[in-house]
Enzyme design. Structure first.
Site, PDB file in Angstrom:
ATOM      1  CG  ASP A  13      -1.782  -1.208   1.340  1.00 55.70           C
ATOM      2  OD1 ASP A  13      -2.225  -1.685   0.286  1.00 55.70           O
ATOM      3  OD2 ASP A  13      -1.986  -1.685   2.460  1.00 55.70           O
ATOM      4  CD  GLU A  14       4.801  -0.352  -0.167  1.00 54.58           C
ATOM      5  OE1 GLU A  14       4.072  -0.652  -1.147  1.00 54.58           O
ATOM      6  OE2 GLU A  14       5.387  -1.210   0.528  1.00 54.58           O
ATOM      7  CE  LYS A  16       3.323  -2.241  -4.589  1.00 51.00           C
ATOM      8  NZ  LYS A  16       3.011  -2.026  -3.169  1.00 51.00           N
ATOM      9  N   GLY A  40      -4.127  -4.305  -4.205  1.00 50.64           N
ATOM     10  CA  GLY A  40      -5.150  -3.347  -4.632  1.00 50.64           C
ATOM     11  C   GLY A  40      -4.447  -2.072  -5.028  1.00 50.64           C
ATOM     12  CB  THR A  42      -6.082   3.428  -5.538  1.00 49.07           C
ATOM     13  OG1 THR A  42      -6.566   2.467  -4.606  1.00 49.07           O
ATOM     14  CG2 THR A  42      -7.160   4.462  -5.820  1.00 49.07           C
ATOM     15  CB  THR A 128      -6.409 -10.151   1.302  1.00 47.83           C
ATOM     16  OG1 THR A 128      -5.811 -11.179   0.513  1.00 47.83           O
ATOM     17  CG2 THR A 128      -5.372  -9.086   1.622  1.00 47.83           C
TER      18      THR A 128
END
Ligand code: IMP
Length: 427
Positions: A13-14, A16, A40, A42, A128
């Site tokens: 979640d950095e 990317k 995931g 975004t 997840t």
């Protein structure tokens, strides 16, 4: 022409997705090498906001070839849904390919992910629940089903029936749950096979050809280094190699082909799921970051744990990946902070340590040693060059360069493509 790997340097979640979307403009091919629909990404671009789980974020650029390599585990239902969703919003999927060697997530992987997590009780990993662990287990256990198998129906049925013999013994015997049915899965996956057939191919040949023709290739990682199966905070990790080296095995690429390796760091830390996170803030500052930055998982919607930048695991991540530069995201979020802390060492059982300990339980006992830097308290979302940033924001970036031992290449100051400061070009 460069081949550049871009990988997560923390717990995933950095940010990317935005970076790959941005870089994809300059490349000929984006090739994803690991993970599955647990990821995931975004992406916000002129076409709207998109949440991608499997399709590489390069898909928005016409002319860019997007590849899902053999190192990825594919849930065909998710992939087909994603392709349909993109097409429905006017995104063309005409240069998209899936490795015939990529393993598939089967319905029993989803079931077993849930049953295994429930049986772990307090030791649950917080997966997840996308079937990732069970699918990779079958890959190394040599009873996995691969994308190419969908094109050879007799082989597929035979391999599925072998797998189900074992799976149903575990599902009914160990977990006392209902067995899964061969015909149902076979029919469902044959349908998926028909829909995916045009995309399934020997992608390692496409990657080799692109390199031979001196094309620009972006190797897209998923998750982050601290979730890596070997170098992450084991056992609170995902089940694959998330590090840059994973691109070799996950795409069929020789190690001498890399020109650069860029690690993506968020300007602070987040984590979803269980496991140690030494700089986690369980107070109002953590809550402030979470709310201000809307830190919720793109796949599961779970609130992310938030904390200060951890220079100890950061430096470790830079070392095990061999970063040539780093990409810093969400620097704008820190604009609300009067002062900013950075962890430079840990106190572990009375000793000061500058490398993370090997075990998750020792990492849980680590107390961060902080250095406090002044905040810049001003809007930086309009910065486009390094010199546009306030001096205190530049000092923060420079301190991270010292701690990580590599230079900053790109700094993201907002979610839109143009809200980016390029210090050093990657392509
Ligand atoms: P799994 O990959 O679903 O098996 O989950 C294993 C661990 O990795 C859990 O802690 C998840 O929360 C974490 N994880 C998996 N994918 C991501 C991701 O894309 N971002 C952040 N954490 C992830």
């Amino acid at each position: 022409m460069p081949t550049v790997a871009v990988v997560g340097a923390q717990w995933g979640d950095e940010g990317k997705g935005k970076i790959i979307d941005l870089l994809a403009e300059k490349v000929d091919m984006v090739a994803r090498f690991s993970g599955g629909s647990n990821a995931g990404h975004t992406v916000v671009n002129p076409q709207g906001e998109f949440k991608l789980h499997l399709v590489p974020s390069g898909v928005f650029h016409p002319g860019v070839t997007c590849v899902i390599g053999n190192g990825v585990v594919i849930d065909p239902a998710v992939l087909i849904g994603e392709i349909d969703g993109l097409r429905g919003r006017g995104v063309a999927i005409d240069r998209f390919f899936i490795s015939d060697r990529a393993h598939l997530i089967m319905p029993y992987h989803l079931l077993l992910d849930r049953l295994e997590e429930e049986s772990r009780g307090k030791g649950a990993i917080g997966t997840t629940r996308r079937g990732i662990g069970p699918a990779y287990m079958d890959k190394v256990g040599r009873i996995g089903i691969r994308a190419g198998d969908l094109l050879e129906r007799d082989t597929f049925r035979e391999r599925l029936s072998q797998a189900l013999e074992q799976k149903n013994r575990i599902i009914t015997g160990l977990y006392k749950a209902e067995p899964v049915k061969l015909d149902q899965i076979y029919d469902e996956y044959c349908r998926y096979g028909e829909l995916l057939a045009p995309f399934i191919t020997a992608t390692e040949l496409m990657v080799a050809e692109a390199l031979e023709q001196n094309k620009k290739v972006l190797l897209e990682g998923a998750q982050g280094t601290l979730l890596d199966i070997d170098f992450g905070t084991y056992p609170f990790v995902t089940s694959t190699t998330t590090m840059a080296g994973g691109a070799c095995g996950g795409l069929g690429l020789g190690p001498l082909k890399f020109d650069r390796v860029a690690g993506v760091f968020k300007a602070y830390c987040t984590r979803v799921g269980s496991g140690p996170m030494p700089t986690e803030l369980l107070d109002e500052t953590g809550e402030l970051i979470r709310e201000h930055a809307n830190e919720r998982g793109a796949t599961t919607g779970r609130p992310r744990r938030c904390g200060w930048f951890d220079g100890v695991v950061g430096r470790y991540s830079a070392r095990v990946n061999g970063f040539s530069s780093f990409i810093l995201t969400r620097l704008d979020i820190l604009s609300i902070m009067p002062s900013i802390k950075v962890c430079t060492a840990y106190k572990l059982d009375g000793e000061t340590v500058v490398d993370p300990p090997y075990s998750a339980s020792a990492l849980e006992r680590c107390e961060p040693v902080y250095e406090e830097l002044p905040g810049w308290n001003s809007d930086i979302t309009g910065a486009r060059r390094f010199d546009d940033l306030p001096e205190k924001a530049r000092s923060y970036v420079k301190r991270l360069e010292e701690l990580l031992g590599c230079p900053a290449g790109i700094i993201s100051v907002g979610e839109r493509r143009e809200q980016t400061v390029v210090v050093r070009e990657l392509f």
